[in-house]
Structure formats: C-alpha cells, structure tokens
Design an enzyme around this catalytic site. Structure first.
Site, PDB file in Angstrom:
ATOM      1  N   ARG A 260       0.840  -1.203   0.000  1.00 40.49           N
ATOM      2  CA  ARG A 260       0.000   0.000   0.000  1.00 40.49           C
ATOM      3  C   ARG A 260       0.870   1.245   0.000  1.00 40.49           C
ATOM      4  O   ARG A 260       1.871   1.317   0.717  1.00 40.49           O
ATOM      5  CB  ARG A 260      -0.922   0.013   1.226  1.00 40.49           C
ATOM      6  CG  ARG A 260      -1.863  -1.186   1.284  1.00 40.49           C
ATOM      7  CD  ARG A 260      -2.766  -1.168   2.496  1.00 40.49           C
ATOM      8  NE  ARG A 260      -3.518  -2.414   2.607  1.00 40.49           N
ATOM      9  CZ  ARG A 260      -4.361  -2.714   3.595  1.00 40.49           C
ATOM     10  NH1 ARG A 260      -4.551  -1.826   4.568  1.00 40.49           N
ATOM     11  NH2 ARG A 260      -4.982  -3.870   3.613  1.00 40.49           N
ATOM     12  N   ARG A 275       2.813   1.234  10.242  1.00 45.75           N
ATOM     13  CA  ARG A 275       2.250   1.588   8.931  1.00 45.75           C
ATOM     14  C   ARG A 275       3.355   1.497   7.875  1.00 45.75           C
ATOM     15  O   ARG A 275       4.166   2.409   7.741  1.00 45.75           O
ATOM     16  CB  ARG A 275       1.666   2.999   8.991  1.00 45.75           C
ATOM     17  CG  ARG A 275       0.684   3.312   7.856  1.00 45.75           C
ATOM     18  CD  ARG A 275       0.152   4.724   7.996  1.00 45.75           C
ATOM     19  NE  ARG A 275      -0.576   4.927   9.220  1.00 45.75           N
ATOM     20  CZ  ARG A 275      -1.872   4.673   9.398  1.00 45.75           C
ATOM     21  NH1 ARG A 275      -2.575   4.207   8.394  1.00 45.75           N
ATOM     22  NH2 ARG A 275      -2.452   4.888  10.558  1.00 45.75           N
ATOM     23  N   GLU A 347      -5.136  -0.965  16.075  1.00 48.46           N
ATOM     24  CA  GLU A 347      -5.807  -1.938  15.212  1.00 48.46           C
ATOM     25  C   GLU A 347      -4.854  -3.044  14.775  1.00 48.46           C
ATOM     26  O   GLU A 347      -3.739  -2.792  14.349  1.00 48.46           O
ATOM     27  CB  GLU A 347      -6.367  -1.242  13.964  1.00 48.46           C
ATOM     28  CG  GLU A 347      -7.054  -2.194  13.001  1.00 48.46           C
ATOM     29  CD  GLU A 347      -7.311  -1.577  11.637  1.00 48.46           C
ATOM     30  OE1 GLU A 347      -7.495  -2.349  10.682  1.00 48.46           O
ATOM     31  OE2 GLU A 347      -7.306  -0.327  11.523  1.00 48.46           O
ATOM     32  N   SER A 350      -9.379  -6.225  11.141  1.00 50.16           N
ATOM     33  CA  SER A 350     -10.647  -5.606  10.762  1.00 50.16           C
ATOM     34  C   SER A 350     -11.476  -6.672  10.066  1.00 50.16           C
ATOM     35  O   SER A 350     -11.031  -7.245   9.072  1.00 50.16           O
ATOM     36  CB  SER A 350     -10.395  -4.410   9.829  1.00 50.16           C
ATOM     37  OG  SER A 350     -11.577  -3.674   9.614  1.00 50.16           O
ATOM     38  N   ARG A 389       2.092  -6.255  12.896  1.00 46.39           N
ATOM     39  CA  ARG A 389       1.553  -5.625  14.105  1.00 46.39           C
ATOM     40  C   ARG A 389       1.456  -6.624  15.252  1.00 46.39           C
ATOM     41  O   ARG A 389       1.623  -6.251  16.417  1.00 46.39           O
ATOM     42  CB  ARG A 389       0.188  -5.000  13.808  1.00 46.39           C
ATOM     43  CG  ARG A 389       0.286  -3.808  12.861  1.00 46.39           C
ATOM     44  CD  ARG A 389      -0.985  -2.999  12.815  1.00 46.39           C
ATOM     45  NE  ARG A 389      -0.843  -1.842  11.926  1.00 46.39           N
ATOM     46  CZ  ARG A 389      -1.704  -0.838  11.862  1.00 46.39           C
ATOM     47  NH1 ARG A 389      -2.780  -0.845  12.635  1.00 46.39           N
ATOM     48  NH2 ARG A 389      -1.510   0.182  11.038  1.00 46.39           N
TER      49      ARG A 389
END
Length: 425
Positions: A260, A275, A347, A350, A389
């Site tokens: 990404r 990130r 987070e 999800s 993460r």
C-alpha cells in the site's frame, strides 16, 4: 456496488444512508439520469414492439402476395431509430455505473452513526494490559537492542516505511504466520490458498479497491496491481461463478505480503512497523448464503480473537461507526491490541460483512434447487491477523528489562523450543 433498484425505490432514503457514510449524493443529478434512463427504456421497448408487429405484417403481406416494400421501409427506419435509442440507453447506463462505482456500501441498521474513529463504540475487552517495573521500550528500541530489526538497511534498499528483520525476529514473524494459518485451518475450518500477488484491474474493481482507492495502489508498467490485501484475489476466486448452494459456505485463508502506498497518511506512524508500504497478513475470506452472513461476521471476529487469546495479548473489539467503515463494508468490527509503549490499543484486525456489495460487482452468485434464478452471495473478509503488528505487540508485551523478549508459549514449538530472544552475539 449498490442494488440499482434501491436507488429507484427509495432515493431519499439511500441518499440519507450515504450521507451517514460521509458521501453526498447529488440527488437531483441522479434523478435526472434515472428519468432519462426510464424514458429511453420505454422508447426502446416501444420501438422493439413496433418492429415486431411490422415484421409480422410483412409475413402476412408476403403470404397474400401484397407489396411488402412500404413495410420493409418502415422496418428499416425503425431499426435505425432502435439502434440510436439503444446506444443512448447504453450511454446512460455507463454514466450511472460511473456514479455507482464511487458509492460506498450502506451500513446495517445496528451500526452507530458517526463521522470518524471518535464515534466508534467499544464492544468488549479481553485480558489485562501488563504492568512493568521498568521503563518500557517500544518495538523499534527492542529491535535495536537485539540487532534483529534494521530500518536503516531497509531505507537504503527501498526508502521509508520498510523494515529488514533478521535471525530470531525474522523467525518469530514466520512462527506467528505459521501459528495463525494452522489455527485457522485446524480449528476454524478454513482452507489454505496460495494466490498471486499481482492482479488485474477487474479483480481490484470487483473487491471495491477501484476506482476509489487507485491512488493507494502500486501499479506495474503492464497495468497490473500489487495486492493491498489477500482479500482481493481470494474474493475474486468466485467472480462470474454460479455456485451450488451446497458449496456454501466457502472459507478461505492465505498468507501474503500486502502493498500500500499509504496515501493520505503522511507523517503518521513513520517510526517502526505500524504503517508500512509492505507488510504480511494472514487473511480470512468467507463466501456465504445471505441469511448466514451476520453470524459469519461474529464467527470470523471470534476466529481473529482466538489468535490473540492464544498469544495472551490484551485487546478490545470495537464496532466502527458509519463514517469510519471501509468502502465495501456494511458492518465492521475492529480488533485493537494493547501496545505498551503507546499506552493504548492499536488496530490489528478488521472483520467486515460486505453483504452483496462485492458480489454484485463480481457477479458472484449461487443457485438453490427451489429457485431457478441465481442469487448474489454475501462476502466477508477479516485479518487473522496482521503479522507485523502482531509481532510488535508480542515484542512490547513480552519484553524484559534488559531488552530481551520472551517467546509466547504457543509459539515456542515453532521456534525450536526457544523461550527468549536475546541480543545478537
């Protein structure tokens, strides 16, 4: 993609639900398109009917030996008009499709209305955040202590937002991945897949990544896309298929890197592994009967939670508000893991029910013995989990005062029995 019939039946209601999601539909412009579509549809059907009737008259005239030329001239004229009407109708459909491709999914009724993450609602927590009698290090400092995490080397190779892991931390990341896959396969009933990391634009469109998120994607010179998540190839495995109802549910899992650009995140989480442009994830995807999708979302969320429970990492589950949900989702639970150095939850998973939103784009359908007409399936996706993460959460929650890191018990068999990660010798 939204059902066009919803927009026809209740345009004000749909516009209100879209506004709850932060999207302002130009109702007047859409109604104008719909009026033109309806008029052209009526015109096209009328011309087709006229042509059919005249064609019958030609047959009758021929049988009677009458002059058919006037009728043939009428049919030719109607054919030209019909072609023009059909072309205009297709242009309207194309215009409407361009609008609908940017419309997000509608939220389910029990999703809280809100603008951003501040309006999300906590559902439950699990575990107690650990307490330390020493100054807590973040995962970047812990990586520096061990010598097994090197952002500078990654920057030399690739630029910012990349990380090089080595030796025991690289092995720990692999252990986490294997543990997640084994749990989902052996305990949660998923089938493992290995999928391409490059997909075409139709796959990105079908899963809802395009056209809205084009700026966040890495695209190759030949027009293919590096996957932002394994959800894209996994979900598209049923694109343009009509499945037997007995084949449902389909439960798939895959480990892939994800790519990404992180467009719009300038200055956010620039340090460490929160990130990144490239990160690993174990993804869960379910293809289910529409009546089963709500329960499937609860199950999938529990499957992700079970990984954190086994790792004994404290977490909380929140339901995202309308303004914070992903584009394709009708309802989303986020799972946030405790990150000691930040003294907060972040987070890590999800899980979303997309209902028939993606299926309509992909034309993914199923047929039951009782109904001849195929129905759209419902699709769900969830992280099970984001591996990087999870790694940083393990590092920080299992740290010792000297910077060493205890290996969670469930991971020790994957680490050759190793119990502690120490400084590089």
């Amino acid at each position: 993609m939204l059902d066009p019939q919803l927009l026809r039946d209740n345009l004000p209601g749909v516009a209100k639900k879209l506004a709850d999601r932060g999207y302002q539909l130009d109702v007047q412009a859409w109604q104008s398109l719909e009026d033109r579509r309806k008029a052209l549809q009526i015109e096209t059907e009328s011309l087709q009917s006229q042509r059919t009737q005249i064609s019958k008259s030609i047959g009758q005239a021929k049988a009677k030996g009458e002059d058919m030329q006037p009728l043939l001239d009428q049919v030719a004229g109607l054919g030209d008009q019909l072609d023009q009407s059909k072309a205009a109708l297709q242009d309207i459909f194309a215009e409407m499709e361009q609008v609908t491709l940017y419309l997000p999914n509608l939220a389910q009724e029990d999703v809280p209305v809100g603008q951003d993450e501040a309006d999300n609602v906590e559902i439950r927590t699990w575990g107690t955040p650990p307490t330390f009698d020493f100054a807590v290090k973040d995962h970047v400092d812990l990586g520096a202590v061990s010598g097994f995490m090197d952002a500078e080397a990654a920057a030399t190779l690739s630029g910012s937002r990349f990380t090089v892991l080595s030796r025991d931390l690289a092995r720990l990341q692999r252990a986490l991945t294997q543990f997640m896959l084994d749990t989902h396969i052996n305990e949660h009933g998923y089938d493992e897949f290995y999928v391409p990391y490059l997909v075409n634009d139709q796959a990105m469109l079908g899963s809802g990544q395009l056209p809205k998120f084009a700026d966040d994607a890495f695209i190759t010179e030949d027009g293919r896309f590096l996957i932002p998540t394994a959800e894209v190839p996994l979900t598209n495995l049923v694109a343009n298929h009509i499945l037997d109802s007995d084949a449902l549910p389909i439960k798939m899992t895959a480990h892939t890197p994800c790519f990404r650009r992180e467009a719009g995140s300038y200055g956010k989480d620039t340090k460490g592994m929160i990130r990144q442009h490239q990160f690993d994830k174990v993804e869960m995807v379910q293809i289910v009967h529409p009546e089963e999708s709500n329960q499937a979302l609860e199950d999938m969320t529990n499957h992700a939670e079970n990984i954190l429970k086994a790792l004994k990492l404290p977490y909380r589950v929140i339901i995202l508000c309308t303004g914070d949900m992903g584009f394709s989702a009708a309802k989303t639970y986020d799972i946030e893991v405790w990150v000691p150095a930040q003294n907060t939850y972040r987070e890590i998973s999800s899980c979303s029910n997309c209902e028939d939103f993606q299926a309509r784009r992909m034309q993914a359908r199923f047929r039951t013995p009782e109904q001849k007409k195929p129905q759209l399936v419902h699709t769900l996706n969830g992280s099970g989990l984001a591996v990087g993460r999870t790694l940083l959460a393990v590092m920080e929650n299992y740290q010792n005062q000297n910077g060493s890191i205890r290996v969670p018990e469930v991971l020790q068999p994957y680490m050759g029995g190793e119990q502690v990660i120490n400084r590089a010798e």
